[in-house]
Design a protein around this motif. Sequence first.
Motif, PDB file in Angstrom:
ATOM      1  N   UNK A  49       0.846  -1.191   0.000  1.00 51.85           N
ATOM      2  CA  UNK A  49       0.000   0.000   0.000  1.00 51.85           C
ATOM      3  C   UNK A  49       0.879   1.238   0.000  1.00 51.85           C
ATOM      4  N   UNK A  50       0.659   2.110  -0.951  1.00 50.73           N
ATOM      5  CA  UNK A  50       1.459   3.341  -1.063  1.00 50.73           C
ATOM      6  C   UNK A  50       2.957   3.049  -1.059  1.00 50.73           C
ATOM      7  N   UNK A  51       3.316   2.000  -1.803  1.00 50.95           N
ATOM      8  CA  UNK A  51       4.716   1.581  -1.950  1.00 50.95           C
ATOM      9  C   UNK A  51       5.346   1.081  -0.650  1.00 50.95           C
ATOM     10  N   UNK A  52       4.527   0.796   0.341  1.00 53.56           N
ATOM     11  CA  UNK A  52       5.000   0.205   1.590  1.00 53.56           C
ATOM     12  C   UNK A  52       4.423  -1.198   1.737  1.00 53.56           C
ATOM     13  N   UNK A  53       5.175  -2.054   2.401  1.00 52.35           N
ATOM     14  CA  UNK A  53       4.735  -3.434   2.584  1.00 52.35           C
ATOM     15  C   UNK A  53       4.335  -3.663   4.038  1.00 52.35           C
ATOM     16  N   UNK A  54       3.171  -4.294   4.230  1.00 55.72           N
ATOM     17  CA  UNK A  54       2.672  -4.616   5.564  1.00 55.72           C
ATOM     18  C   UNK A  54       2.478  -6.128   5.650  1.00 55.72           C
ATOM     19  N   UNK A  55       3.130  -6.724   6.632  1.00 60.27           N
ATOM     20  CA  UNK A  55       2.947  -8.146   6.872  1.00 60.27           C
ATOM     21  C   UNK A  55       2.027  -8.298   8.086  1.00 60.27           C
TER      22      UNK A  55
ATOM     23  N   UNK B  54     -21.308  -2.451  -6.068  1.00 57.90           N
ATOM     24  CA  UNK B  54     -20.505  -1.675  -7.016  1.00 57.90           C
ATOM     25  C   UNK B  54     -20.363  -0.226  -6.537  1.00 57.90           C
ATOM     26  N   UNK B  55     -21.416   0.305  -5.917  1.00 54.43           N
ATOM     27  CA  UNK B  55     -21.341   1.655  -5.356  1.00 54.43           C
ATOM     28  C   UNK B  55     -20.390   1.688  -4.163  1.00 54.43           C
ATOM     29  N   UNK B  56     -20.416   0.638  -3.352  1.00 49.60           N
ATOM     30  CA  UNK B  56     -19.501   0.519  -2.216  1.00 49.60           C
ATOM     31  C   UNK B  56     -18.053   0.534  -2.699  1.00 49.60           C
ATOM     32  N   UNK B  57     -17.806  -0.158  -3.801  1.00 46.19           N
ATOM     33  CA  UNK B  57     -16.464  -0.214  -4.380  1.00 46.19           C
ATOM     34  C   UNK B  57     -16.002   1.170  -4.832  1.00 46.19           C
ATOM     35  N   UNK B  58     -16.896   1.883  -5.536  1.00 48.49           N
ATOM     36  CA  UNK B  58     -16.551   3.214  -6.034  1.00 48.49           C
ATOM     37  C   UNK B  58     -16.349   4.211  -4.899  1.00 48.49           C
ATOM     38  N   UNK B  59     -17.181   4.129  -3.874  1.00 44.73           N
ATOM     39  CA  UNK B  59     -17.059   5.054  -2.744  1.00 44.73           C
ATOM     40  C   UNK B  59     -15.761   4.800  -1.976  1.00 44.73           C
ATOM     41  N   UNK B  60     -15.395   3.531  -1.818  1.00 46.03           N
ATOM     42  CA  UNK B  60     -14.136   3.212  -1.130  1.00 46.03           C
ATOM     43  C   UNK B  60     -12.946   3.793  -1.888  1.00 46.03           C
ATOM     44  N   UNK B  61     -12.980   3.693  -3.217  1.00 45.81           N
ATOM     45  CA  UNK B  61     -11.898   4.273  -4.023  1.00 45.81           C
ATOM     46  C   UNK B  61     -11.842   5.792  -3.834  1.00 45.81           C
TER      47      UNK B  61
ATOM     48  N   UNK C 105      -8.754   7.242  -1.634  1.00 40.63           N
ATOM     49  CA  UNK C 105      -7.788   7.575  -2.684  1.00 40.63           C
ATOM     50  C   UNK C 105      -6.911   6.362  -3.005  1.00 40.63           C
ATOM     51  N   UNK C 106      -7.521   5.196  -2.895  1.00 44.04           N
ATOM     52  CA  UNK C 106      -6.819   3.946  -3.143  1.00 44.04           C
ATOM     53  C   UNK C 106      -7.842   2.967  -3.720  1.00 44.04           C
ATOM     54  N   UNK C 107      -7.368   1.827  -4.180  1.00 44.81           N
ATOM     55  CA  UNK C 107      -8.264   0.832  -4.759  1.00 44.81           C
ATOM     56  C   UNK C 107      -8.383  -0.353  -3.815  1.00 44.81           C
ATOM     57  N   UNK C 108      -9.582  -0.646  -3.324  1.00 45.91           N
ATOM     58  CA  UNK C 108      -9.753  -1.809  -2.452  1.00 45.91           C
ATOM     59  C   UNK C 108      -9.607  -3.108  -3.239  1.00 45.91           C
ATOM     60  N   UNK C 109      -9.467  -4.188  -2.525  1.00 48.21           N
ATOM     61  CA  UNK C 109      -9.444  -5.517  -3.143  1.00 48.21           C
ATOM     62  C   UNK C 109     -10.868  -6.061  -3.141  1.00 48.21           C
TER      63      UNK C 109
END
Length: 362
Positions: free
Chosen positions: A76-82, A287-294, A298-302
């Motif tokens: 996420x944002x070029x950072x890695x989270x384990x 689909x609306x939930x997906x768009x609102x999350x984006x 300011x990121x794209x959910x999985x």
Amino acid sequence: MLIKSIKLQNYRNYEHLNIVFDHNINVFYGDNGQGKTNILEALFLSGTTKSHRGTKDKDLIQFGFEEAHLEIVIEKNNLEYVIDMHLKKNTSKGIAINKVSLQKASDLFGIGCFVFFSPEDLNIIKAGPTVRRRFMDLELSQLDCVYLSYLLHYNKIINQRNTLLKNININHNWMDTLDVWDLQLIEYGNKIMYIRNKFILNINKIISNIHKKLTNDKEELKIIYEKSIGKNTLEESLKKNREKDIRFKSTSVGPHRDDLFFISNGINLRQFGSQGQQRTAALSLKLAELELAKELTQDTPVLLLDDVLSELDKHRQNCLLESIKDIQTMITCTGLDEFVSHSFGINKKFQVINGKVYIGGL
């Protein structure tokens, strides 16, 4: 946001599992009951601390073992989270991010963002209000850590108030403490209702065009947030219902009693909509939930799609598949026919057979 990999140990029917995902479309196929959904469930659990099925931690642990372990790597944002998560039968789960233990499970929220769509969600319109409140709470908890804090406080207050209501007849002096709990309930309840109301307003800005597209401009969908307090304030409603609450030993008004109405062309879909209309509204909602999350992150959910393509007609399948082309998506299905018929590309496919995953298939 991207999920790079997942490791499972003694989770559901997986003794050991280690998968590296593609950045776009990942498809898990195989017969029912082989463990496809378990992988999606583990991913959702890693971002929300909860199973989408509402399953308790102890029931996620493979039979015969005391613990299960999940490791999910997120970029996420070029950072890695384990994310390391240990599920235990008799104690609370343990969670660490990059080997730093979390004091509270709720601290995990905000790292990952998932939109889960399953056949059960197709019934969200006609199911009971508990399902719709859970939808709001899970989505808002991922999008707004402040909301999660308010919700946790509110739920504790409701539990305390209900305990008091059950015992108030034993000692009438406890009546004075009811005012104390009501003040706190009003404080956090108002904050929750405000955020929920704003959330539904934002969803409505998006869902209308989506639903029109899905119905070929035949239907216009609107969601109404129905508060249990009606037009009264929460303070007024609590005072008005106090005697009732004491009699029934339960808090009858507040955000824990709210609901959502789905109105299409002036018709309440829960009461009068056909099964097809209800399913289409549920798809529009996701689909609306997906768009609102984006938009808000300011990121794209999985996106996690659990065997929903077979439940949709070809037009709605096309709309769904068109919407996920640039989103990392995990899809489960019994076969690959839907993708072939739509000439839809799969970046990585996995065949699942009895708790074993084969890259590309046997």
